[in-house]
Every structure is written in C-alpha cells, then in structure tokens.
Enzyme design. Structure first.
Site, PDB file in Angstrom:
ATOM      1  CG  ASP A  51      -1.779   1.235   1.371  1.00 52.16           C
ATOM      2  OD1 ASP A  51      -2.742   1.176   0.318  1.00 52.16           O
ATOM      3  OD2 ASP A  51      -1.689   2.007   2.273  1.00 52.16           O
ATOM      4  CD  GLU A  93      -2.559   2.656  -3.553  1.00 55.35           C
ATOM      5  OE1 GLU A  93      -3.741   3.097  -3.743  1.00 55.35           O
ATOM      6  OE2 GLU A  93      -1.427   3.002  -2.244  1.00 55.35           O
ATOM      7  CG  ASP A 118      -7.732   3.281  -2.078  1.00 55.27           C
ATOM      8  OD1 ASP A 118      -8.116   3.432  -1.790  1.00 55.27           O
ATOM      9  OD2 ASP A 118      -7.347   2.982  -3.202  1.00 55.27           O
TER      10      ASP A 118
END
Length: 928
Positions: free
Chosen positions: A707, A732, A815
């Site tokens: 992340d 990410e 998201d």
C-alpha cells in the site's frame, strides 16, 4: 496591398497564451516551443482579397535535441575488396546504424477565396515527411448533438475514402511550391460555397506511416463557418480549451504595409469591407520521430610508412555533424580496452587512461566524416563507440569490435571460418548480455570513483553521495534484471532501457570495470529475488470498500473460492489483516494483532488454506508506509506505539508535519492521516522483515500488495522482498497523470517513467499497478478517443508498453470504484476495459464487484480465452488501429481484438480467425 510585397508574420494562432502571445522576436529563447515564422507572399486584385491564389507557404524543418541509441541491428556486413593501388586491403566491415531524430514542423490551416472569387477554399497542410491523411467531417446548421457528418459530394476532393457515414479520409498531396530545395509541403484543398449550410469543418491529421493522430490537446480541429462566409457578426470559437481568442486573431489579415513603416512582422487589424471576412491562416506545431539509416565502415589495409609495413585502419561514417570516436585496442581474447602507443591521429586525447578520444574529420562533401589510425603491434582487436553530441552509437548495445587476428598475414577472404567473434543477434545473446552488463558495471565503477573523489575533497554534504548511491542501486537493478531473465525474455527487460525513458549512456560506458567492483556486484546479485510469478497470473481483488461491514468477510469469501477458481483466477489479493483504527484496515496499529473487521486470525488462515487447496495463491495487503500510535507523548502528540513493536518517535520521519518524528527525512511523500514510518532506521527494517516473514509462515500468504508505495523508497522494498521471498509482489505507486488545461495529455511518458523508476529502485523485485494504463483507458472510453491507446512509438501507452512483466493492469479497485469512487471507470464500459487488459501483456487484475455481477459470464469467457491461448505478461502486441472510434491489435499472433464502436476485422492471410466473443463495443477473435 502592394503587388509583390513580402510580409513576415508570426503564427496567427499561438498555444496556451503567456509568452506565446508575444511576437516571435520577443519570446524567451528557452521556451519549450520555439516557433519559426512562416512567410507568406500576397498579391492583391481589384477585390482587395487578403489571401489570393498566389499564397505560398515557405517552411522550415527543425530538429529537436533528442537522446537516442542505435537500435538492435543484424550481423555486421563483411565485404571483401580488391587491392587498391599499392595498399594491400585486408578487409572491410560495415556496421549499420539506425538512429531516430525528432523533427518539429507545423500544421497549417488557411481560409481564402478561390480563383473564381465566388467560393472560398480551405487548405490544410503539413511540412513534415509522412503519409499524411486528413480525417474530416462537417457539422450542419440544423444538426443537434452530432458533431461529425459526411460532407456533400461536390465538396469531397478526388481520391477521398468514405469512413462509414460520418467522415472522409483525404490524402494530402505534395505541393509543387517549395521554399527550399529538398523540402516538401503536403496539402489538401476543400472548396466551400458561400450559401452552404455547413456550420463547422472538423478534422484531425493522421500520419499513415505510424498511425499517429495529430490534433490540438486531444480534440478535433474545428473551423467554424456559420455565417462567416458572408457576414462575420460574432467571434469564432476554435479549438476547445481556449487555444486563443479567435475573434481577436482569426479575423485579422494583412493590409497594405507602407514603405515608411517598419512593421513587416506585426499583426494588424484587418479592414472589413461590407462585413466580409477577408480570410485567415493559422499554424500549430507538431513533432515526429524520423528514422534514419546510417552506417560506419572500418577498413584495414597494409601501408608502407617510413619504409615500414604497417597496418592502417580507416574508419568512415555518414552520420551527420561532429562525431567523436572513443576507441582502444584489445589483446588476446579480452575485450578490455587499452591505450595503444603512438602515433595517434592529430587532436587525440586520452580518456581516463582507458581509452582515446579522437574527432572525426569532415570529408570533402557536406556529409560524413572519417579518420585514419595506425595500429600497433600485438593487438587482436579494435573496439570503439561513436558519440554525436550526447548520443552514443553502439552495436546491439555493445561496443563496436573489429577482430585484427592474423591480419598481418591473412586476407579476409582467406581467413579460417570463425576467426571473427562478433556478437550476432539470435546466435550469441548470452555474450551480448555479458558485454551489456559490463557496460553497466563500468558505469557503477565511475560512480564509485565519484564517491571516492568527493571524500577526498572532504565534502561535508551527503546529498551528492546519496544520489550517486541511488544511481548505483538503479544500475545494479538493471544488471540483475538481465541476469535473472532467460534468453527468451531478454528483450522484455531491456525494453525499459530506452534512452528517453530511463537511462542516458554516460561516457563511462566504455570503461572496463575493475575486479573489486565486479566482485561486489556479483556477490549482491544472487541474493536478489524477483516476485514476478510465472507470468501467467490472473489476479482477483477479493474485497471492496464495504466488505468489512459484515464482520465475517473471510467466511463469505471462502464460500466464493471455488467459483473464483472455476473462473480461472490464479491469485487473490486479500484485504489488510491487522487491527486498524479505520475498519477498512488501512490505518494499522498493532501489526501482530490479526483480529480485524474482516474476521479473526483463524478465519483468515482457513480462507488461505482453502485457496491453496484450489491452486490459488494469496496476497496480503501490507501497509508499510504509516502506522497509527497507541499513546500520546508529553506534548499530546500520538507518536508512541504499543504492542509487540513498541516504537517511539525515532520510528517516524522528521519531516512529517503532524507527529513530531525524530527519525530521518522521508524518502517519499507523506501520508497526512497517520505517522509516516522511517524505513531508513535499521530497527524499523528489522522489525518489518520479521513481521512479513511471520505472516508468510503463520498465515500462509504467498506474496504482497504494498500500500502507498509512493511514500518510501523502493530500495527498502527490495530488502523486504529479499527477506520474505514472496511468490508475487506488486506496489501501489499512484500519482496524478499529466494534464494541460484540464485535458489529459496524450504523452504520459513522464507518469509511467515515475512508476518504472520505483520498480527499478526495488531492483525489479516487485511489479507495480499500471495506473498510467488505467487513466488512459478511462479517458479513451469516456470521450471515445481510442487513439490514446497507442503511444508515439506505436506501443501501448502505459507501463505495459515499457516493462510489461512488471505491470499489473486494472480498471477498478476499492479506491477508484465501490462506494469510494475516487476515479471511477466510465459506467457501462467495464467489459471493454477487461477486453483490453485480459488480452494484453502485463498481469491483469479484476475487481470483485465486476465478477459477482451481470458481467461474470463475460469476464469468465475472457479469462478462458487468455488462458487457452497462453497469453502472458510478456506477450507481444501489434497495434493495428488506434483511431477515434476504434482500437484494434493482434497479440502473439494468437488473438485479434477490437474495442470501440468503429469497425475492424482481423486481416486475412496465413491465419484464419474465428470470433470467440462479441460484446458491447468489443470483439475478440482466435487464430484457428
């Protein structure tokens, strides 16, 4: 106007305002777009027409400074030549060189009255080489909601082709008028009638050679005509996005310039006779890469010098401009460069005691240069590279090399077979790899030397040394990526080394590394692992933003496991598993507490076990950038941690503005909502490594989704991957794409470069989500702009076009979709998106919401097509079409696909194609 007067005018339409609105002479010389003025010759007649049929465009091509490297070439050509005069010619070798140079030109648009003085004439032209095609249509006065229509038949120029019922494609033809010898201007003329009901002409310019589309900021060129062919009572609205205030510029024309006024380059307000428009012309800059084929020829012959027989080497190239030769001689089987004893060519200087640098001399003609070198005794080979400005030219990524073995006594035609040991494409890729990595190690050696020099000068600042060390890390990553790849995948790794994309050849590339540096790297390389999987992975994101709400998501997902396996998924990405301040799991606190809102640790372990029984790997969502504290410090700031990892302020970066960290400065961007962890601290890295290894053993995770990877340096990721040894890892790294005036730019190289840089920083141990592809697909589908799906080189425009084995493609995640919807994919276009990523290279990721919906059957069919045709992360894409309403490509010569409302059928040939699936605005065919 005065007959025969030449008036210099600047572009009548500039881009973006600011400096561009100044006259050319007043613009800053360092402005990115430096426009050349074009010159127009006007003549007048009794009707005082501002633009008559004698209008002539005088144009200039301008080359842009562009760093390129010689592309891969075939085996150097070896020619036998007869003896010339008294010199004994031993042999001649010709090395082809392919170079690319960026050329800048203009698209010209002109509206003036035709010869008959009754109609008007629109001219569209371009002054760059190419197979130019005008893709155009019209809008009628009564049209509502439709921008493009087919024009009337009497308006269509000869040679045009109809595109369905809404557009025309007309090839531009060479104009007979040229400003300079050798320059060619391409143009097309369209007749307009004053009484026409056409309100607007819409067009884009297509280069038929490479399929590139040229437009303004991604939108159609528009030439509004409504009422203006008669009485211009209102301003134009040309080009969305405020290209300029057209009412103040397009309605300007050139009037008589008096001899006593020096205003030849100024724009003058036109005179409107009876409200009649006098015409206009505009220019818009374009750039295009042009390929040039050059060569370098090396001849070796015997010559008598001072009554002594010597071997003389003659090198000649047709590369333009000033060429510098970096060269040396080699002994025995070594390719190690040595500086030979003199005499050397005039002006030769040593380069770091490892090579010589000589300027090639221009020949009698205007093209090409050459150099003559007397060869010393006892050398077996001549090695060299060429440099033109900042561009290095090599042979297949290696130094040019000419064997001199037995040249004193044997003619080339008499040499035994195998004397020459050239590295040839397809026959000695391992040798090519070794030579290429030698160059990388040479760069590393030079950087290490720079560190040593800095230390000797007692530089107090660590920043120069840190930047050099980071560069060494990147170079080591490139060397390792080549080392770990098999010969069959070698081209994929090196595809990321395009000069404009990643690396510019430094001068140290010709220097052989010292053994100490080579041994250092060789001990580093075996420790590095790469979490790429097999290349055939199909990833499922196994949760959305709301999955935590039931409190038993692990149990619910376990019930879906068999269905996911039947659909063909091989990897499932699971949500963050730790106790968290936020229920979604992205604000972790106690990393060793695995009782979360998704379920408890036992339910998680059962879920992972179930997936393993079905042959599916699992990824844990590791939130490493930030961590929420348990306690407040005496100042009331939450920066003291509890649980097994009871860190204090030293674990927080010093430049986090909210949490009073006492660590070092952040190596990335800060996440404002929680303390940003300082990964430069050894105790932090040690604890994170232990935690990841514990998760691998305790839970059974096979890999990681990392992340907010933008928050910390990829080099730390390398440490974590090496230690935890995952099967697959993806980061990410999500930041904003490039926009101009709110419009997505076509060129997103800078964006995908940042992602590639992060992957490089990890030593290639982790892939990254292809956010570039996601953003481009979103814009292409939202606006029906499928031309966006091809970059300037004719490749996919995202990370998959540069480093497909490390690109994880997706169209939606927790998201961007679900109930968050931060960057939602265009509604109803999801299957088009999956038709793209599930047929293309990279590792595709499918969002859970799209699986368990009405799209499930189609998604399953696409996965089945990908699996049975063995499409993988390094598959080869041939883009066949990338136009406004259609994108089409062929992948591995096994699958043909198209998306968009436009028409495409796979080409007939040696392969027969059968339709495998057809959905809304997409089709996929399989080769029989």
């Amino acid at each position: 106007m005065i007959m025969g007067t030449f008036t210099t005018i600047g572009p009548l339409l500039h881009l973006c305002g600011g400096q561009n609105n100044l006259p050319i002479q007043q613009r800053s010389s360092n402005h990115h777009h430096e426009f050349k003025p074009f010159f127009t010759c006007f003549s007048t007649n009794n009707n005082n027409n501002a633009f008559s049929s004698t209008t002539t465009f005088f144009h200039r091509h301008r080359f842009l400074s562009h760093v390129v490297a010689a592309s891969e070439i075939g085996t150097p050509i070896v020619e036998s030549s007869p003896h010339q005069c008294s010199d004994d010619l031993l042999f001649t070798k010709i090395f082809p060189i392919k170079r690319t140079q960026m050329m800048e030109g203009m698209i010209f648009v002109r509206l003036d009255q035709s010869k008959e003085l009754r109609n008007w004439e629109l001219t569209v032209g371009c002054n760059l080489p190419g197979k130019w095609i005008l893709h155009w249509g019209v809008s009628y006065v009564d049209d509502i909601g439709r921008e493009w229509d087919k024009p009337p038949c009497d308006m269509i120029p000869p040679g045009s082709v109809t595109i369905k019922d809404y557009a025309i494609e007309t090839p531009l033809k060479k104009s007979s008028i040229s400003a300079d010898e050798g320059d060619t201007f391409y143009e097309v003329k369209i007749d307009l009638k004053p009484d026409s009901k056409i309100s607007t002409i819409n067009f884009v310019l297509k280069d038929g050679e490479n399929g590139a589309w040229h437009q303004y900021k991604g939108r159609d060129f528009k030439v509004p005509l409504l009422k203006y062919l008669k009485t211009p009572k209102r301003g134009f609205s040309l080009w969305p996005g405020g290209l300029t205030k057209i009412s103040n510029i397009l309605l300007k024309s050139i009037t008589t310039v008096h001899n006593d006024q020096d205003k030849s380059s100024e724009l003058i307000n036109p005179k409107q006779e009876n409200g009649q428009l006098e015409g206009f012309c505009i220019e818009v800059p374009i750039t295009k890469e042009i390929d040039f084929n050059n060569s370098v020829t090396v001849s070796v012959k015997k010559c008598y010098q001072s009554e002594t027989l010597k071997n003389v080497l003659y090198l000649e190239t047709d590369l333009p401009g000033d060429i510098v030769l970096h060269w040396g001689l080699c002994r025995g089987n070594s390719r190690r460069w040595e500086v030979p004893p003199g005499p050397h060519p005039p002006g030769t200087v040593p380069y770091k005691d490892k090579a010589l640098r000589s300027q090639l001399q221009a020949g009698d003609s205007t093209k090409g240069s050459s150099l003559q070198i007397t060869l010393g005794e006892g050398f077996s080979g001549f090695a060299f590279v060429l440099k033109q400005n900042e561009t290095w030219f090599k042979c297949m990524g290696n130094d040019f090399y000419v064997s001199l073995l037995d040249s004193n006594s044997i003619h080339k035609e008499d040499q035994p077979e195998g004397v020459e040991r050239e590295v040839t494409k397809g026959t000695s890729q391992e040798a090519s790899f070794l030579s290429f990595t030698d160059g990388i190690f040479g760069e590393i050696r030079n950087l290490v030397t720079d560190i040593s020099a800095n230390k000797n000068r007692k530089i107090k600042s660590k920043e120069p040394q840190e930047s050099i060390l980071q560069e060494i890390e990147r170079l080591a990553a490139e060397a390792y990526n080549m080392f770990k790849s098999s010969v069959s995948t070698f081209s994929d790794v090196t595809s990321t080394l395009e000069p404009e994309a990643t690396v510019v050849e430094p001068e140290a590339a010709v220097v052989e590394p010292e053994p100490a540096v080579g041994s250092r790297i060789s001990t580093l390389v075996p420790k590095v692992c790469s979490a790429e999987g097999t290349g055939y992975e199909i990833l499922c994101q196994g949760f959305n933003w709301e999955s935590h709400k039931s409190g038993r998501w692990y149990v619910e997902l376990k019930d879906k496991a068999s269905e996911l396996a039947s659909l063909g998924f091989t990897v499932v990405w699971l949500p963050p598993c730790t106790e968290s301040v936020s229920p979604e799991g992205y604000m972790p606190r106690d990393l060793y507490n695995l009782n979360s809102r998704y379920g408890n640790i036992d339910e998680l372990k059962d879920l992972v076990k179930k997936f393993h029984e079905l042959g599916i790997k699992t990824l844990g969502d590791a939130v490493l950038n930030h961590r929420c504290a348990h306690y407040q410090n005496p100042n009331g700031v939450w920066n003291l941690f509890g649980g097994r990892l009871n860190w204090d302020e030293r674990a927080i970066v010093a430049d986090d503005p909210h949490f009073q960290g006492r660590g070092n400065k952040s190596s990335g961007e800060n996440f404002d909502a929680a303390p940003n962890i300082d990964h430069s601290q050894e105790f932090v890295r040690k604890d994170i490594i232990e935690w990841l290894c514990w998760l691998r053993k305790e839970v059974g995770y096979d890999g990681w989704r990392l992340d907010f990877a933008r928050g910390f340096w990829g080099g730390y990721v390398k440490d974590y991957i090496q230690a935890s040894d995952p099967y697959f890892a993806v980061g990410e790294f999500w930041d904003s794409l490039s926009y101009t005036d709110g419009e997505l730019d076509h060129n997103q190289d800078a964006h995908r470069q940042r992602i590639v840089d992060w992957i490089n920083a990890t030593n290639g141990t982790a892939g990254a989500f292809d956010v570039t592809t996601k953003g481009i697909l979103r814009s292409a589908f939202e606006r029906c702009e499928y031309w966006r799906l091809s970059d300037s080189g004719g490749n996919p425009p995202g990370v998959m076009g540069w480093w497909p084995s490390h690109a994880v493609t997706f169209i939606e995640n927790h998201d961007t979709g679900s109930t968050q919807g931060h960057w939602r994919f265009p509604s109803g276009k999801e299957m088009e998106g999956y038709a793209y990523i599930l047929t293309h290279p990279g590792t595709p990721s499918v969002f859970l919401d799209h699986i368990f919906s009405h799209n499930k059957t189609e998604v399953g069919t696409l996965i089945s097509i990908r699996t049975r045709n063995k499409i993988h992360c390094r598959s080869v894409v041939q883009i066949v079409k990338a136009e406004w309403d259609v994108y089409a490509s062929i992948i591995d010569e096994k699958i043909a696909m198209k998306i968009g409302p436009g028409h495409f059928e796979p080409p007939a040939g040696s392969q027969n194609w059968s339709l495998a699936i057809a959905g809304k605005d997409y089709k996929i065919w399989e080769a029989k």
